[in-house]
Design a protein around this motif. Structure first.
Motif, short mmCIF file in Angstrom:
data_model
loop_
_atom_site.label_atom_id
_atom_site.label_comp_id
_atom_site.label_asym_id
_atom_site.label_seq_id
_atom_site.Cartn_x
_atom_site.Cartn_y
_atom_site.Cartn_z
N GLU A 124 28.70 21.88 9.92
CA GLU A 124 27.42 22.24 9.12
C GLU A 124 26.33 21.92 10.12
O GLU A 124 25.29 22.64 9.90
N ARG A 125 26.34 21.33 11.46
CA ARG A 125 25.47 21.07 12.15
C ARG A 125 25.49 21.98 13.50
O ARG A 125 25.01 21.88 14.34
N GLY A 126 26.69 22.93 13.30
CA GLY A 126 26.93 24.02 14.24
C GLY A 126 27.61 23.70 15.57
O GLY A 126 27.61 24.09 16.71
N CYS A 169 18.48 19.55 16.80
CA CYS A 169 19.70 20.00 16.05
C CYS A 169 19.28 20.92 15.07
O CYS A 169 20.07 22.16 14.83
N ASP A 170 18.39 20.71 14.01
CA ASP A 170 17.83 21.50 13.17
C ASP A 170 17.36 22.88 13.48
O ASP A 170 17.64 23.84 13.07
N LEU A 210 20.08 25.30 14.38
CA LEU A 210 20.66 25.99 13.35
C LEU A 210 19.80 26.87 12.74
O LEU A 210 20.27 28.05 12.36
#
Length: 630
Positions: free
Chosen positions: A146-148, A351-352, A355
């Motif tokens: 989900e966080r790539g 991180c976000d 994404l």
């Protein structure tokens, strides 16, 4: 009782592991000339590099704090290991099997504590990695996806999974021969009602490595709602893990940090992963603590504080992130590098951001934008009502001391002008003068020590009776002492250039007792003629105490001050030292002759006159013929 490591094996380890390769794991080294390398000393704070490494001799020496020695001494000092622990650690790197005397060797009982704890962490790392493929770890794999982060990303960073049971890892490590005491001390296990249980259970696991690449702890991320622990749980303080002295990702980032003189400081493990995968391979993070002085020391040794060095902080845009940035600014002046802050749009962390907007956005974020001091000033100033004179004055009172701490005076002046605009002072020069005045007060009341004397001007204390001579203290402003120093450096670094003449020089030809002591060491080690491969080690071992041994190391590493280090230069030093000794003896004999007078004992008078004639002729020959007269 622990077995003693075979002497031949110790020598094999010392010879097999290049000192520059070992030192480079902890700091950036650059060419210092003469085959030597230099860097910022890891054993004391300094602004310019005085730490030198001689790969050809296997020695290091700091001309600032006087630490020095061989590869083993460096590792012992920097990692706080015993001699046997150091040999075992380097032997493992070199693939050398050690032999132990006095009763053999029991790996489970005789290895040092640090090595045992590191081995436990290494085994735990592989255990957690293997567990990430288990059905139970599906929740962890989903979290990463989900966080790539795919499987390759997890493998690159060594991410694993700790099973949710009570003692899976504990039982695994017991089976590897680790004692319950070792598991508790390591922080991998903790005391339970019926014995040790796993400290980390049902979490994603990030191995935390030191600068040398060894796993010393873990960061564990909560995955389940029924886990009542904190979101992130780190290894507690242990003999090998100090959270204020580790940076997550430093093992992967250190080479690129040194190469491009840039470091990007982020807030978490996933942010480091996102940055590296986006091409920002200089990203590192603290491990559950604020960025502080010990972290700065690690980075400074890698950045080398050259004029182009940059440190970029990418804190979150929320209140906590802004507070972290201001806290980082408190230590800003400990850097010689320029510091910047980068805050992503909408307050996203790297991180976000990766994404949402891809790798390019992360790379763009890591470019230096806003100087950290400018960000700090804006954060301070915006807390005040700048529409009122009282608010403007209060904002200036808080911000001016911060500007005054800027070391570069031209930058200080420019920022003071900028501060005037921020607080709304039309009289810019008033703010500039105010900042300059505060800076003067700060310097006057600092009370800190001044810079260390350059090595070539340092005055050394005279060593004890082992010097075997009396004379003036070593002072490199003395031409005689400078020449004696050069000759000793040649005898240690290039013995073939001064042999066999050097071995005929008396101890008393060296006027400074420390130099006389080094000359004695060379003699006790068998002389410079036909020096064997372990010549330097023999000279160091012949030293009567640590002070003399340190000077031997210093002279063996220090650059020889000559454009061409050849027989002609060596001959000049040999002749100068001998000629000064002859001139001193001539003065002594002339004094004796004057005391005897015309009415002294005829036989004694004749002997003294003959010695004076021989010395005078020898001195003249040295002046006319140089090294050929030796």
């Amino acid at each position: 009782m622990a077995g003693r490591i075979n002497d031949d094996d110790v020598k094999a380890v010392r010879d097999a592991v290049p000192i520059d390769a070992v030192v480079s794991e902890y700091l950036q080294l650059r060419n210092a000339g003469g085959g030597n390398l230099k860097g910022l000393c890891p054993f004391h704070d300094e602004k310019s590099p005085s730490f030198q490494v001689s790969p050809s001799k296997g020695l290091f020496h700091c001309f600032g704090c006087q630490e020095g020695g061989d590869t083993l001494a460096f590792v012992m000092k920097i990692d706080h290991l015993s001699f046997s622990e150091t040999v075992e650690r380097l032997a493992a790197k070199a693939g050398i099997t050690l032999r132990y005397e006095e009763g053999g060797y029991n790996p489970g009982h005789q290895r040092g504590e640090r090595i045992r704890l590191v081995e436990a962490h290494k085994a735990a790392t592989q255990f957690y990695i293997d567990q990430l493929d288990s059905p139970e770890a599906e929740i962890g794999r989903k979290f990463l996806a989900e966080r790539g982060f795919d499987q390759a990303a997890a493998a690159h960073f060594g991410v694993g999974y700790s099973p949710a049971g009570w003692d899976h890892l504990t039982r695994f490590l017991r089976g590897k021969g680790f004692s319950d005491k070792e598991l508790i001390v390591s922080g991998l296990s903790q005391d339970g009602r019926r014995g040790p249980i796993d400290r980390f259970r049902g979490r994603l696991m990030w191995p935390i490595r030191d600068v040398g690449g060894e796993v010393v702890g873990f960061g564990a991320r909560k995955l389940r709602d029924d886990d009542n622990g904190p979101k992130y749980l780190n290894t507690p303080e242990t003999p090998i893990y100090k959270k204020s002295q580790v940076l997550y990702g430093i093992d992967l980032a250190k080479k690129d940090i040194a190469k491009v003189s840039r470091a990007v400081v982020v807030e978490g493990y996933t942010d480091v992963m996102a940055c590296h995968l986006a091409g920002v391979t200089t990203a590192i993070a603290t491990c559950g603590t604020a960025f502080g002085g010990d972290h700065i020391k690690i980075l400074r040794r890698l950045l080398m504080d050259n004029g182009s060095a940059r440190v970029i902080f990418t804190f979150d845009g929320d209140a906590a992130g802004q507070k972290a940035a201001l806290r980082a600014f408190e230590d800003d002046q400990k850097f010689a590098a320029e510091t910047y802050i980068a805050i992503a749009p909408d307050g996203m962390d790297p991180c976000d951001l990766r994404l949402a907007k891809g790798d390019a956005a992360v790379a763009e974020l890591a470019e230096p934008r806003t100087p950290l001091f400018e960000f700090a000033l804006r954060q301070i100033v915006k807390r005040y009502d700048l529409e009122s004179p009282a608010g403007q004055a209060a904002a200036l009172d808080e911000a001016a001391p911060i500007v005054a701490k800027l070391k570069n005076l031209s930058v200080q002046h420019r920022v003071a002008v900028q501060l005037a605009g921020l607080v709304g002072f039309l009289d810019t020069q008033f703010v500039v003068r105010r900042v300059a005045q505060i800076a003067q007060w700060q310097r006057g009341g600092g009370g800190g020590k001044g810079p260390a004397q350059p090595a070539r001007q340092r005055t050394y204390d005279t060593p004890g009776p082992s010097a075997a001579t009396s004379g003036p203290a070593l002072n490199l402003r003395s031409p005689a002492h400078r020449t004696e120093r050069e000759l000793l450096k040649l005898a240690l670094q290039r013995p073939e250039l001064v042999s066999p003449a050097f071995d005929a020089y008396g101890i008393d030809e060296f006027t400074a007792p420390p130099y006389a002591a080094v000359r004695q060491c060379v003699q006790d080690a068998g002389g410079a003629t036909g020096a064997p491969s372990d010549y330097l080690s023999a000279v160091r071992e012949a030293a009567p105490n640590d002070s003399v041994r340190a000077l031997v190391t210093e002279l063996a590493v220090e650059t020889i001050f000559a454009k061409a280090v050849d027989e002609a230069y060596a001959g000049d030093q040999l002749v100068t030292v001998r000629l000064r000794a002859v001139d001193r003896r001539i003065r002594d004999v002339q004094g004796t002759l004057a005391r005897l007078g015309a009415h002294g004992d005829p036989e004694q008078l004749s002997a003294v006159q003959n010695e004076l004639w021989v010395l005078t002729q020898y001195g003249q020959s040295l002046r006319n013929n140089g090294a050929a007269a030796l």
